[in-house]
Write an enzyme that holds these catalytic residues in place. Structure first.
Site, mmCIF file in Angstrom:
data_model
loop_
_atom_site.group_PDB
_atom_site.id
_atom_site.type_symbol
_atom_site.label_atom_id
_atom_site.label_comp_id
_atom_site.label_asym_id
_atom_site.label_seq_id
_atom_site.Cartn_x
_atom_site.Cartn_y
_atom_site.Cartn_z
ATOM 1 N N ASP A 57 6.314 4.716 -1.841
ATOM 2 C CA ASP A 57 7.122 5.037 -0.663
ATOM 3 C C ASP A 57 6.358 6.072 0.154
ATOM 4 O O ASP A 57 6.347 7.259 -0.170
ATOM 5 C CB ASP A 57 8.504 5.572 -1.049
ATOM 6 C CG ASP A 57 9.399 5.792 0.180
ATOM 7 O OD1 ASP A 57 8.909 5.599 1.320
ATOM 8 O OD2 ASP A 57 10.572 6.158 0.013
ATOM 9 N N ASN A 87 -16.297 0.108 3.202
ATOM 10 C CA ASN A 87 -16.488 1.557 3.266
ATOM 11 C C ASN A 87 -17.265 2.007 4.496
ATOM 12 O O ASN A 87 -16.906 2.980 5.154
ATOM 13 C CB ASN A 87 -17.225 1.998 1.992
ATOM 14 C CG ASN A 87 -17.529 3.476 1.968
ATOM 15 O OD1 ASN A 87 -16.743 4.285 2.463
ATOM 16 N ND2 ASN A 87 -18.663 3.833 1.379
ATOM 17 N N HIS A 140 -15.088 7.407 -1.055
ATOM 18 C CA HIS A 140 -14.217 8.575 -0.887
ATOM 19 C C HIS A 140 -12.871 8.138 -0.322
ATOM 20 O O HIS A 140 -12.847 7.339 0.625
ATOM 21 C CB HIS A 140 -14.798 9.527 0.164
ATOM 22 C CG HIS A 140 -15.966 10.337 -0.252
ATOM 23 N ND1 HIS A 140 -17.259 9.893 -0.142
ATOM 24 C CD2 HIS A 140 -16.038 11.595 -0.747
ATOM 25 C CE1 HIS A 140 -18.078 10.855 -0.544
ATOM 26 N NE2 HIS A 140 -17.364 11.890 -0.928
ATOM 27 N N GLN A 166 11.517 6.804 9.170
ATOM 28 C CA GLN A 166 10.647 5.910 8.391
ATOM 29 C C GLN A 166 10.865 4.456 8.794
ATOM 30 O O GLN A 166 9.905 3.691 8.941
ATOM 31 C CB GLN A 166 10.914 6.061 6.890
ATOM 32 C CG GLN A 166 10.373 7.343 6.280
ATOM 33 C CD GLN A 166 10.542 7.345 4.769
ATOM 34 O OE1 GLN A 166 10.013 6.485 4.066
ATOM 35 N NE2 GLN A 166 11.282 8.314 4.265
ATOM 36 N N ASP A 203 5.245 -0.462 5.988
ATOM 37 C CA ASP A 203 6.199 -1.240 5.175
ATOM 38 C C ASP A 203 5.476 -2.275 4.315
ATOM 39 O O ASP A 203 5.835 -2.490 3.156
ATOM 40 C CB ASP A 203 7.206 -1.971 6.083
ATOM 41 C CG ASP A 203 8.378 -1.074 6.489
ATOM 42 O OD1 ASP A 203 8.533 0.013 5.891
ATOM 43 O OD2 ASP A 203 9.126 -1.470 7.402
HETATM 44 MN MN MN Z 1 -16.459 6.351 2.757
HETATM 45 MN MN MN Z 2 8.271 5.296 3.397
#
Ligand code: MN
Ligand code: MN
Length: 418
Positions: free
Chosen positions: A277, A160, A129, A287, A268
């Protein structure tokens, strides 16, 4: 006879209606601006246009994602998590769902392969998921939506069920404390086998459409609760956790007992590797700071300003005492810690405008000092000192002052008499 004819007609009419509906395709996704899950951006500028199968936007009430048709996995999935999303509903226990909203075209009825539960069976990879089941337990419908296979990618079990789950738990803990958590997660690269070939799940299709990512990443932004748009509540002090975890099921380097802190990276770095982005709706100045900072978890440090917090200097002169002190839980000095000083507030200072400007390492007394010179423009701005993982940055208010005006000099010229 007449009844049968009428019934045949009815069946034909229903078939026709069904076909007509099928030709119309899936219900168009909600416009991106209407989705809370995209309030902080759409990392690839995905659009709900079947002509863009490598950047196809799917918006549901529970999450939004950019889909990769030919890889059978999402490129990214974005979702907001708040305390109200966590409720009493038990985890759905049935098979995962094919995404029946994926486009079809009249000419090629199954133009878009709909990944099936059984495509993962026996592969050694979990149906991983992105929006976790536990993040959507307010209603049965919410929980089931996380089991649609466009929200899923092949994830190694140790990833996971180990560090990935560990970070999911942090998100829910922070949501419980009242934060609005904005998460984005997805695949990075394609795992290669020993022969150097890209690994795909051995599905019924000869092409094997489900790509196994080389790594999976997640970025988690913890926005403080408050009124108004979330975008206005994000500052350079807002906590942004980013992780990237190797995803090879045969990799003994990743263990289920690992903590998320062992896989910390920066947003980044994820952006550079994936071409996305993240949080692109945030101001670039914000950012730049939060996406460059690696949040390594809760460090037991306290950051305090040494001296005055409000400082002024004449343009071109150095600000005095830009110093912070780092202490541990018992108040003891912590030497050797890198402190980052970042300026906000536009063009008030040519050298200190909206970017990470300096780092300094604490000395034996736990003190880190930088030198900053007031730029040519008058004005004021803030300078924040922080350590990765410390979310109570010390904030300085700095002012650039005009130089004192030189005394006016008058020159008396002799009068000219004609
Ligand atoms: Mn999971
Ligand atoms: Mn960004």
């Amino acid at each position: 006879m007449a009844t049968r004819r009428r019934l045949t007609f009815l069946v034909a009419a229903l078939l026709g209606l069904t076909l007509a509906l099928a030709l119309l395709g899936p219900r168009p996704s909600a416009a991106q601006g209407e989705s809370v899950h995209l309030a902080l951006g759409n990392p690839s500028g995905a659009v709900a246009d079947p002509a863009q199968p490598a950047n196809f936007l799917i918006v549901r009430p529970q999450y939004a994602l950019g889909y990769l048709r030919d890889d059978g996995i999402p490129r990214w999935v974005a979702w907001r998590l708040v305390a109200a999303d966590i409720g009493p509903v038990a985890r759905y226990m049935g098979n995962f769902f094919r995404d029946t909203t994926l486009p079809t075209t009249p000419a090629v009825p199954i133009a878009w392969y709909r990944v099936r539960h059984s495509d993962y069976t026996g592969s050694g990879y979990d149906r991983g998921h992105m929006v976790s089941s536990e993040d959507r337990t307010a209603t049965v419908e919410d929980n089931r939506a996380t089991f649609i296979l466009t929200n899923v990618l092949p994830q190694s079990p140790q990833n996971n069920r180990g560090p990935w789950l560990d970070l999911e738990n942090l998100g829910r803990d922070l949501a419980d404390l009242g934060d609005e958590i904005y998460q984005v997660a997805g695949p990075d690269g394609n795992l290669l086998d020993a022969m150097g070939n890209p690994v795909r799940l051995p599905t019924a299709l000869a092409s094997g459409p489900v790509r196994v990512p080389a790594r999976t990443w997640k970025a988690l932004l913890a926005v403080p609760a408050g009124a108004g748009a979330p975008i206005a509540r994000v500052t350079t002090a807002t906590r942004l956790v980013a992780i990237s975890i190797p995803n090879d099921k045969d990799d003994p380097g990743v263990r289920q007992t690992d903590d998320w802190e062992q896989y910390v990276t920066t947003a980044d770095t994820v952006e550079a590797s994936t071409g996305l982005d993240l949080f692109d709706a945030l101001p670039p100045t914000v950012q730049r700071v939060i996406e460059a900072r690696a949040d390594v978890g809760a460090l037991p440090y306290t950051l305090t300003i040494s001296g005055t917090a409000a400082l002024s200097a004449t343009v071109g002169a150095a600000f005095p005492s830009l110093a912070v002190r780092v202490t541990g839980p018992g108040g003891e000095a912590i030497p050797g810690v890198a402190v980052t000083f970042a300026a906000l507030g536009g063009a008030a200072n040519a050298d200190l405008a909206g970017d990470v400007v300096a780092t300094a390492t604490t000395d034996a007394d736990g003190v880190a000092v930088i030198t900053a010179v007031a730029g040519a423009a008058e004005g004021s701005y803030t300078l924040e000192a922080s350590i990765a993982g410390v979310f109570t940055p010390a904030v300085f208010s700095l002012s650039n002052l005009a130089p004192a005006e030189a005394p006016e000099t008058r020159v008396f010229l002799p009068a000219v008499v004609r």
